[in-house]
Design a protein around this motif. Structure first.
Motif, PDB file in Angstrom:
ATOM      1  N   TYR A   9      18.436  26.680  62.170  1.00  7.63           N
ATOM      2  CA  TYR A   9      17.326  26.837  61.307  1.00  7.63           C
ATOM      3  C   TYR A   9      17.390  27.635  60.121  1.00  7.63           C
ATOM      4  CZ  TYR A   9      12.518  28.442  59.851  1.00  7.63           C
ATOM      5  OH  TYR A   9      11.321  28.769  59.123  1.00  7.63           O
ATOM      6  N   GLN A  10      18.465  28.334  60.110  1.00 10.21           N
ATOM      7  CA  GLN A  10      18.647  29.320  58.837  1.00 10.21           C
ATOM      8  C   GLN A  10      19.554  28.347  57.981  1.00 10.21           C
ATOM      9  OE1 GLN A  10      20.693  32.707  60.667  1.00 10.21           O
ATOM     10  NE2 GLN A  10      18.987  33.726  60.670  1.00 10.21           N
ATOM     11  N   ILE A  11      20.402  27.597  58.610  1.00 12.75           N
ATOM     12  CA  ILE A  11      21.293  26.574  57.584  1.00 12.75           C
ATOM     13  C   ILE A  11      20.386  25.701  56.948  1.00 12.75           C
ATOM     14  CG2 ILE A  11      22.997  24.720  57.633  1.00 12.75           C
ATOM     15  CD1 ILE A  11      24.217  26.434  59.921  1.00 12.75           C
ATOM     16  N   GLN A  12      19.201  25.290  57.680  1.00 17.40           N
ATOM     17  CA  GLN A  12      18.565  24.323  56.994  1.00 17.40           C
ATOM     18  C   GLN A  12      17.638  25.027  55.737  1.00 17.40           C
ATOM     19  OE1 GLN A  12      16.013  23.058  60.392  1.00 17.40           O
ATOM     20  NE2 GLN A  12      17.129  21.498  61.044  1.00 17.40           N
ATOM     21  N   LEU A  13      17.036  26.212  56.012  1.00 20.45           N
ATOM     22  CA  LEU A  13      16.439  26.836  54.786  1.00 20.45           C
ATOM     23  C   LEU A  13      17.328  27.070  53.880  1.00 20.45           C
ATOM     24  CD1 LEU A  13      14.655  29.536  57.197  1.00 20.45           C
ATOM     25  CD2 LEU A  13      13.511  27.710  55.878  1.00 20.45           C
ATOM     26  N   LEU A  14      18.827  27.666  54.094  1.00 24.85           N
ATOM     27  CA  LEU A  14      19.608  27.448  53.007  1.00 24.85           C
ATOM     28  C   LEU A  14      19.623  26.396  52.380  1.00 24.85           C
ATOM     29  CD1 LEU A  14      22.159  29.902  54.735  1.00 24.85           C
ATOM     30  CD2 LEU A  14      20.671  30.595  52.776  1.00 24.85           C
ATOM     31  N   ASN A  15      19.915  25.189  52.846  1.00 28.80           N
ATOM     32  CA  ASN A  15      20.100  23.981  52.482  1.00 28.80           C
ATOM     33  C   ASN A  15      18.807  23.585  51.643  1.00 28.80           C
ATOM     34  OD1 ASN A  15      22.613  23.417  53.318  1.00 28.80           O
ATOM     35  ND2 ASN A  15      21.844  22.230  55.329  1.00 28.80           N
ATOM     36  N   LYS A  16      17.547  23.965  52.090  1.00 35.57           N
ATOM     37  CA  LYS A  16      16.316  23.611  51.311  1.00 35.57           C
ATOM     38  C   LYS A  16      16.483  24.273  49.981  1.00 35.57           C
ATOM     39  CE  LYS A  16      11.409  23.442  52.200  1.00 35.57           C
ATOM     40  NZ  LYS A  16      10.435  23.556  53.291  1.00 35.57           N
ATOM     41  N   ILE A  17      16.841  25.610  49.695  1.00 37.73           N
ATOM     42  CA  ILE A  17      16.854  26.145  48.579  1.00 37.73           C
ATOM     43  C   ILE A  17      18.164  26.044  47.572  1.00 37.73           C
ATOM     44  CG2 ILE A  17      15.455  27.987  49.275  1.00 37.73           C
ATOM     45  CD1 ILE A  17      18.034  29.842  49.504  1.00 37.73           C
ATOM     46  N   GLY A  18      18.912  24.929  48.371  1.00 32.49           N
ATOM     47  CA  GLY A  18      19.994  24.461  47.298  1.00 32.49           C
ATOM     48  C   GLY A  18      21.203  25.699  47.298  1.00 32.49           C
ATOM     49  N   PHE A  19      21.497  26.094  48.459  1.00 33.99           N
ATOM     50  CA  PHE A  19      22.497  27.028  48.667  1.00 33.99           C
ATOM     51  C   PHE A  19      24.020  26.163  48.286  1.00 33.99           C
ATOM     52  CE2 PHE A  19      25.739  29.335  51.285  1.00 33.99           C
ATOM     53  CZ  PHE A  19      25.493  30.363  50.854  1.00 33.99           C
ATOM     54  N   GLU A  20      24.778  26.891  47.638  1.00 37.97           N
ATOM     55  CA  GLU A  20      26.269  26.166  47.678  1.00 37.97           C
ATOM     56  C   GLU A  20      27.178  26.526  48.615  1.00 37.97           C
ATOM     57  OE1 GLU A  20      27.065  23.913  45.165  1.00 37.97           O
ATOM     58  OE2 GLU A  20      25.028  23.941  44.357  1.00 37.97           O
ATOM     59  N   TRP A  21      27.465  25.561  49.368  1.00 35.94           N
ATOM     60  CA  TRP A  21      28.419  25.994  50.583  1.00 35.94           C
ATOM     61  C   TRP A  21      29.865  25.774  50.272  1.00 35.94           C
ATOM     62  CZ3 TRP A  21      26.340  27.977  54.903  1.00 35.94           C
ATOM     63  CH2 TRP A  21      25.082  27.659  55.137  1.00 35.94           C
ATOM     64  N   LYS A  22      30.133  25.146  49.063  1.00 38.56           N
ATOM     65  CA  LYS A  22      31.695  25.155  48.546  1.00 38.56           C
ATOM     66  C   LYS A  22      31.733  26.093  47.372  1.00 38.56           C
ATOM     67  CE  LYS A  22      34.084  21.069  47.291  1.00 38.56           C
ATOM     68  NZ  LYS A  22      34.042  19.777  47.097  1.00 38.56           N
ATOM     69  N   ILE A  23      32.922  26.559  47.714  1.00 41.19           N
ATOM     70  CA  ILE A  23      33.222  27.662  46.216  1.00 41.19           C
ATOM     71  C   ILE A  23      34.168  26.849  45.439  1.00 41.19           C
ATOM     72  CG2 ILE A  23      34.339  29.605  45.696  1.00 41.19           C
ATOM     73  CD1 ILE A  23      33.434  30.958  48.274  1.00 41.19           C
ATOM     74  N   ASP A  24      33.945  26.755  44.109  1.00 47.08           N
ATOM     75  CA  ASP A  24      34.653  26.063  43.170  1.00 47.08           C
ATOM     76  C   ASP A  24      35.637  27.215  42.964  1.00 47.08           C
ATOM     77  OD1 ASP A  24      35.970  24.817  41.309  1.00 47.08           O
ATOM     78  OD2 ASP A  24      33.949  24.249  40.293  1.00 47.08           O
ATOM     79  N   HIS A  25      36.818  27.412  43.283  1.00 47.76           N
ATOM     80  CA  HIS A  25      37.865  28.165  43.014  1.00 47.76           C
ATOM     81  C   HIS A  25      38.427  27.901  41.521  1.00 47.76           C
ATOM     82  CE1 HIS A  25      38.109  29.882  46.848  1.00 47.76           C
ATOM     83  NE2 HIS A  25      38.114  28.943  47.559  1.00 47.76           N
ATOM     84  N   LYS A  26      38.473  26.676  41.091  1.00 49.10           N
ATOM     85  CA  LYS A  26      38.805  26.319  39.611  1.00 49.10           C
ATOM     86  C   LYS A  26      37.834  27.234  38.711  1.00 49.10           C
ATOM     87  CE  LYS A  26      41.102  22.043  40.307  1.00 49.10           C
ATOM     88  NZ  LYS A  26      41.202  20.879  39.909  1.00 49.10           N
ATOM     89  N   PHE A  27      36.579  27.246  38.961  1.00 48.84           N
ATOM     90  CA  PHE A  27      35.696  27.921  38.185  1.00 48.84           C
ATOM     91  C   PHE A  27      35.866  29.315  38.186  1.00 48.84           C
ATOM     92  CE2 PHE A  27      31.435  29.689  37.592  1.00 48.84           C
ATOM     93  CZ  PHE A  27      30.959  29.337  36.358  1.00 48.84           C
ATOM     94  N   GLU A  28      36.253  29.801  39.555  1.00 46.35           N
ATOM     95  CA  GLU A  28      36.402  31.357  39.694  1.00 46.35           C
ATOM     96  C   GLU A  28      37.598  31.819  38.697  1.00 46.35           C
ATOM     97  OE1 GLU A  28      36.427  32.493  43.548  1.00 46.35           O
ATOM     98  OE2 GLU A  28      34.351  31.818  44.022  1.00 46.35           O
ATOM     99  N   THR A  29      38.637  30.811  38.851  1.00 47.60           N
ATOM    100  CA  THR A  29      39.826  31.280  38.201  1.00 47.60           C
ATOM    101  C   THR A  29      39.691  31.167  36.607  1.00 47.60           C
ATOM    102  OG1 THR A  29      41.223  30.258  39.846  1.00 47.60           O
ATOM    103  CG2 THR A  29      42.314  30.586  37.963  1.00 47.60           C
ATOM    104  N   TRP A  30      38.653  30.427  36.340  1.00 49.76           N
ATOM    105  CA  TRP A  30      38.798  30.078  34.746  1.00 49.76           C
ATOM    106  C   TRP A  30      38.065  31.238  34.183  1.00 49.76           C
ATOM    107  CZ3 TRP A  30      35.530  30.177  30.898  1.00 49.76           C
ATOM    108  CH2 TRP A  30      35.818  29.726  29.589  1.00 49.76           C
TER     109      TRP A  30
END
Length: 85
Positions: free
Chosen positions: A1-22
């Motif tokens: 249920y919590q995962i569905q709520l997070l998905n509903k609000i557009g939670f980003e599951w994947k971290i963009d390491h290239k963005f963090e590095t930049w």
């Protein structure tokens, strides 16, 4: 249920390491400019060799960006951020 709520609000599951590095390298460059008063980081900057390499790469990417190369690994937003320094 919590995962569905997070998905509903557009939670980003994947971290963009290239963005963090930049962003990390960008902040290192900002700090360099505060200390030295310019952004001409030597390619072999002893205190942070990776920063010199990164700055060199950004210049190359920017040159290709200006030529209209769509695979130049830099965005208009990043160009603007770098120009603000």
């Amino acid at each position: 249920y919590q995962i569905q709520l997070l998905n509903k609000i557009g939670f980003e599951w994947k971290i963009d390491h290239k963005f963090e590095t930049w962003n990390k390298k960008y902040q290192e460059l900002v700090n360099y400019v505060k200390i030295f008063g310019h952004a001409r980081v030597p390619a072999r900057f002893a205190d942070n060799p990776a920063l010199g390499t990164w700055v060199s790469a950004q210049r190359k990417f920017h040159k290709n960006f200006k030529k209209g190369n769509p695979t130049c690994n830099i965005t208009e937003e990043r160009v603007q951020l770098l120009n603000k320094i």
